[in-house]
Design an enzyme around this catalytic site. Structure first.
Site, PDB file in Angstrom:
ATOM      1  N   SER A 139      13.959  21.030 -17.285  1.00 33.66           N
ATOM      2  CA  SER A 139      12.769  21.859 -17.449  1.00 33.66           C
ATOM      3  C   SER A 139      13.168  23.129 -18.186  1.00 33.66           C
ATOM      4  O   SER A 139      14.253  23.668 -17.965  1.00 33.66           O
ATOM      5  CB  SER A 139      12.198  22.197 -16.072  1.00 33.66           C
ATOM      6  OG  SER A 139      11.431  23.379 -16.144  1.00 33.66           O
ATOM      7  N   HIS A 181       0.834  -1.217   0.000  1.00 34.49           N
ATOM      8  CA  HIS A 181       0.000   0.000   0.000  1.00 34.49           C
ATOM      9  C   HIS A 181       0.865   1.262   0.000  1.00 34.49           C
ATOM     10  O   HIS A 181       0.450   2.302   0.498  1.00 34.49           O
ATOM     11  CB  HIS A 181      -0.951   0.042   1.197  1.00 34.49           C
ATOM     12  CG  HIS A 181      -1.701  -1.230   1.409  1.00 34.49           C
ATOM     13  ND1 HIS A 181      -2.939  -1.470   0.863  1.00 34.49           N
ATOM     14  CD2 HIS A 181      -1.359  -2.350   2.099  1.00 34.49           C
ATOM     15  CE1 HIS A 181      -3.349  -2.684   1.215  1.00 34.49           C
ATOM     16  NE2 HIS A 181      -2.397  -3.245   1.954  1.00 34.49           N
ATOM     17  N   GLU A 196       8.356   8.358 -17.408  1.00 38.59           N
ATOM     18  CA  GLU A 196       6.946   8.768 -17.539  1.00 38.59           C
ATOM     19  C   GLU A 196       6.397   8.388 -18.912  1.00 38.59           C
ATOM     20  O   GLU A 196       5.266   7.917 -19.038  1.00 38.59           O
ATOM     21  CB  GLU A 196       6.824  10.278 -17.311  1.00 38.59           C
ATOM     22  CG  GLU A 196       7.071  10.648 -15.864  1.00 38.59           C
ATOM     23  CD  GLU A 196       7.301  12.146 -15.687  1.00 38.59           C
ATOM     24  OE1 GLU A 196       6.687  12.717 -14.792  1.00 38.59           O
ATOM     25  OE2 GLU A 196       8.088  12.734 -16.440  1.00 38.59           O
ATOM     26  N   LYS A 214      15.543  21.502 -12.188  1.00 40.20           N
ATOM     27  CA  LYS A 214      14.815  20.254 -12.424  1.00 40.20           C
ATOM     28  C   LYS A 214      15.607  19.209 -13.205  1.00 40.20           C
ATOM     29  O   LYS A 214      16.332  19.510 -14.133  1.00 40.20           O
ATOM     30  CB  LYS A 214      13.515  20.538 -13.193  1.00 40.20           C
ATOM     31  CG  LYS A 214      12.452  21.251 -12.422  1.00 40.20           C
ATOM     32  CD  LYS A 214      11.978  20.508 -11.191  1.00 40.20           C
ATOM     33  CE  LYS A 214      11.100  19.308 -11.538  1.00 40.20           C
ATOM     34  NZ  LYS A 214       9.815  19.715 -12.134  1.00 40.20           N
ATOM     35  N   LYS A 237      -2.834  -4.395 -39.316  1.00 43.96           N
ATOM     36  CA  LYS A 237      -1.389  -4.219 -39.347  1.00 43.96           C
ATOM     37  C   LYS A 237      -0.873  -3.032 -38.546  1.00 43.96           C
ATOM     38  O   LYS A 237       0.124  -3.152 -37.815  1.00 43.96           O
ATOM     39  CB  LYS A 237      -0.915  -4.112 -40.803  1.00 43.96           C
ATOM     40  CG  LYS A 237      -0.923  -5.467 -41.507  1.00 43.96           C
ATOM     41  CD  LYS A 237      -0.687  -5.362 -42.994  1.00 43.96           C
ATOM     42  CE  LYS A 237      -1.923  -5.052 -43.782  1.00 43.96           C
ATOM     43  NZ  LYS A 237      -3.021  -6.033 -43.653  1.00 43.96           N
TER      44      LYS A 237
HETATM   45  N1  ARG Z   1      -4.273  -4.798 -48.440  1.00 45.01           N
HETATM   46  C1  ARG Z   1      -5.119  -5.871 -48.106  1.00 45.01           C
HETATM   47  C2  ARG Z   1      -5.016  -6.149 -46.591  1.00 45.01           C
HETATM   48  O1  ARG Z   1      -4.144  -5.689 -46.000  1.00 45.01           O
HETATM   49  C3  ARG Z   1      -4.744  -7.101 -48.865  1.00 45.01           C
HETATM   50  C4  ARG Z   1      -5.871  -8.044 -49.069  1.00 45.01           C
HETATM   51  C5  ARG Z   1      -6.867  -7.456 -49.978  1.00 45.01           C
HETATM   52  N2  ARG Z   1      -7.842  -8.409 -50.350  1.00 45.01           N
HETATM   53  C6  ARG Z   1      -8.958  -8.060 -50.966  1.00 45.01           C
HETATM   54  N3  ARG Z   1      -9.770  -9.001 -51.251  1.00 45.01           N
HETATM   55  N4  ARG Z   1      -9.274  -6.812 -51.172  1.00 45.01           N
HETATM   56  O2  ARG Z   1      -5.843  -6.841 -46.018  1.00 45.01           O
END
Ligand code: ARG
Length: 456
Positions: A277, A156, A290, A283, A325
């Site tokens: 700072s 704590h 952080e 500082k 992605k």
């Molecule tokens: N750029 C697309 C992705 O990252 C690739 C696959 C696209 N496929 C499609 N049927 N439009 O998912």
């Protein structure tokens, strides 16, 4: 702009829609994997009787050139390139001519992107694991250097019992062992080859998928083509593992921020790992810590974002999956900053034992006094209560626990004997906790050995 899929379209894509649909901006990071995956696919097409060896050799050499152009920055992107897959195929065909148009036989960008992404992540996981190992080494080195340096332990955030620097610092080592285990599990689930799934129903040519998997370094192949093109569990798994790493570094950061404050003063950050700072000349700010703490929010956001994208998708490929992605790339980039920085910060961290010693006050030994009564046959619950009274007595008098006389102690319970005051010793307290995982010197030696063993 010509499109690889333009045959059935009478009209060009709206410019905003093209921009919106395109993923090249970020999936260009999959370039190397797209080349390797395509070369393996060309070999697979020879086995399936679709390409002659000669055609495949031409395509493979052409892909090699495309890969070189991408790697050395000489690749000329076309405004019509929608993603890395279409860009590579477009350029390949420019280089090798019409035979380039045979490469995509039996393949879809759906199984292609899933393959590229997994290949990329396999490499990324290995890099993160190596960075983590280095951080673990830095923690072990810090523990080793001050294994038995006493400091107050907290629950704590209140003074609890004495521990040591080595004990505390290793408490941040073991979470990273679990992170490594998680990464190894993610790796295993990532190493499943989707290529051969086609768009969704499976490839109509007799491609040897096992051979493809072997060639590309996958350890298994997907067993259902619909699942193969849409499974992003591996990406979510990685983001969870990344979030946990971020969370562990955030907690370590938080504690080091506290420890480096004037109030604690247990550690001093190296100048190379702190900032000043613009207004206050005195500082020295723990910005690195952080920011590391702050980045954990971003890692969690990436995980929640992807899970939300995946939730409710019908089976097989949907364009939503293109959103997979960026969070993964961002998580990798974030980890690639915070892990090495934390390792460097720890390697240059100065300890200030004098300030730790100032905080080693007698109340930290109250449990030891209760344990003393237990050894004299008092039930623990009663001993706890009696020592509570002793603490209150000292507090009322305005003196530390250690300044009470034997008569004072005996006024609370005659179970206190001559040797009772001998428990008021930090070293005695530390060495009494010799159980596995405890803070005694020999237990810490064993823990250090176990930690080193983890590092191999
Ligand atoms: N750029 C697309 C992705 O990252 C690739 C696959 C696209 N496929 C499609 N049927 N439009 O998912």
């Amino acid at each position: 702009m010509s499109k690889l899929w333009g045959g059935r379209f009478a009209k060009a894509t709206d410019a905003l829609v093209h921009e919106f649909n395109a993923s090249l901006r970020f999936d260009v990071r999959l370039a190397a994997q797209d080349i390797v995956g395509s070369q393996a696919w060309a070999r697979g097409l020879v086995g399936a009787g679709v390409l002659t060896q000669e055609e495949a050799d031409t395509i493979i050499a052409g892909l090699e050139q495309v890969g070189d152009e991408l790697a050395n920055g000489r690749f000329q992107f076309d405004p019509g390139d929608e993603d890395i897959h279409t860009a590579v195929e477009r350029r390949l065909t420019e280089i090798v001519g019409a035979v380039g148009g045979k490469l995509h036989t039996g393949r879809s960008r759906n199984d292609q992107v899933a393959t590229d992404f997994r290949l990329w992540l396999l490499d990324a996981i290995d890099q993160v694991a190596a960075m983590l190992t280095d951080l673990q080494r830095a923690l072990v080195a810090s523990a080793e250097a001050n294994l038995n340096l006493p400091m107050p332990g907290y629950t704590h955030l209140q003074h609890a019992q004495p521990v040591t620097w080595g004990h505390w610092v290793l408490s941040h080592f073991w979470p990273l062992v679990r992170d490594q285990e998680r990464l190894a599990q993610v790796r295993q689930r990532t190493a499943v080859l989707p290529l051969g799934s086609g768009a969704l129903a499976g490839t109509a040519f007799p491609i040897d998928r096992q051979a493809l998997a072997h060639e590309l370094g996958f350890t298994a192949i997907s067993q259902n083509s619909l699942d193969g093109v849409s499974d992003r569990d591996f990406a979510a798994d990685f983001l969870y593992a990344a979030t946990m790493i971020g969370l562990h570094l955030s907690r370590l950061s938080e504690q080091l921020i506290l420890f480096s404050s004037s109030e604690f003063g247990f550690v001093r950050l190296d100048d190379g790992y702190s900032t000043g700072s613009s207004l206050m000349p005195q500082k020295k700010n723990p910005d690195t810590l952080e920011l590391t703490r702050g980045k954990s929010g971003r890692l969690l956001g990436n995980l929640v974002g992807l899970l939300t994208t995946l939730k409710g998708l019908p089976s097989s490929y949907d364009k939503d999956l293109q959103e997979d992605k960026e969070p993964v790339f961002d998580a990798f980039d974030t980890l690639s900053q915070i892990i090495p920085i934390m390792a460097g910060l720890l390697r240059t961290l100065q300890l200030r034992p004098e300030n730790m010693a100032k905080q080693l006050e007698p109340n930290l030994l109250a449990t030891d006094l209760a344990d003393y009564l237990v050894k004299r046959g008092v039930p623990f619950r009663q001993a706890h209560h009696l020592v509570g009274e002793v603490v209150q007595l000292a507090e009322n008098r305005g003196v530390p626990l250690t300044e009470l006389t034997l008569a004072d102690l005996q006024s609370v319970s005659e179970k206190f004997g001559e040797e009772a005051t001998a428990v008021f010793d930090i070293e005695t307290s530390l060495s009494s906790r010799a159980i596995i995982g405890g803070t005694a010197p020999q237990a810490l030696q064993a823990q250090l050995a176990a930690a080193r063993q983890q590092l191999g």
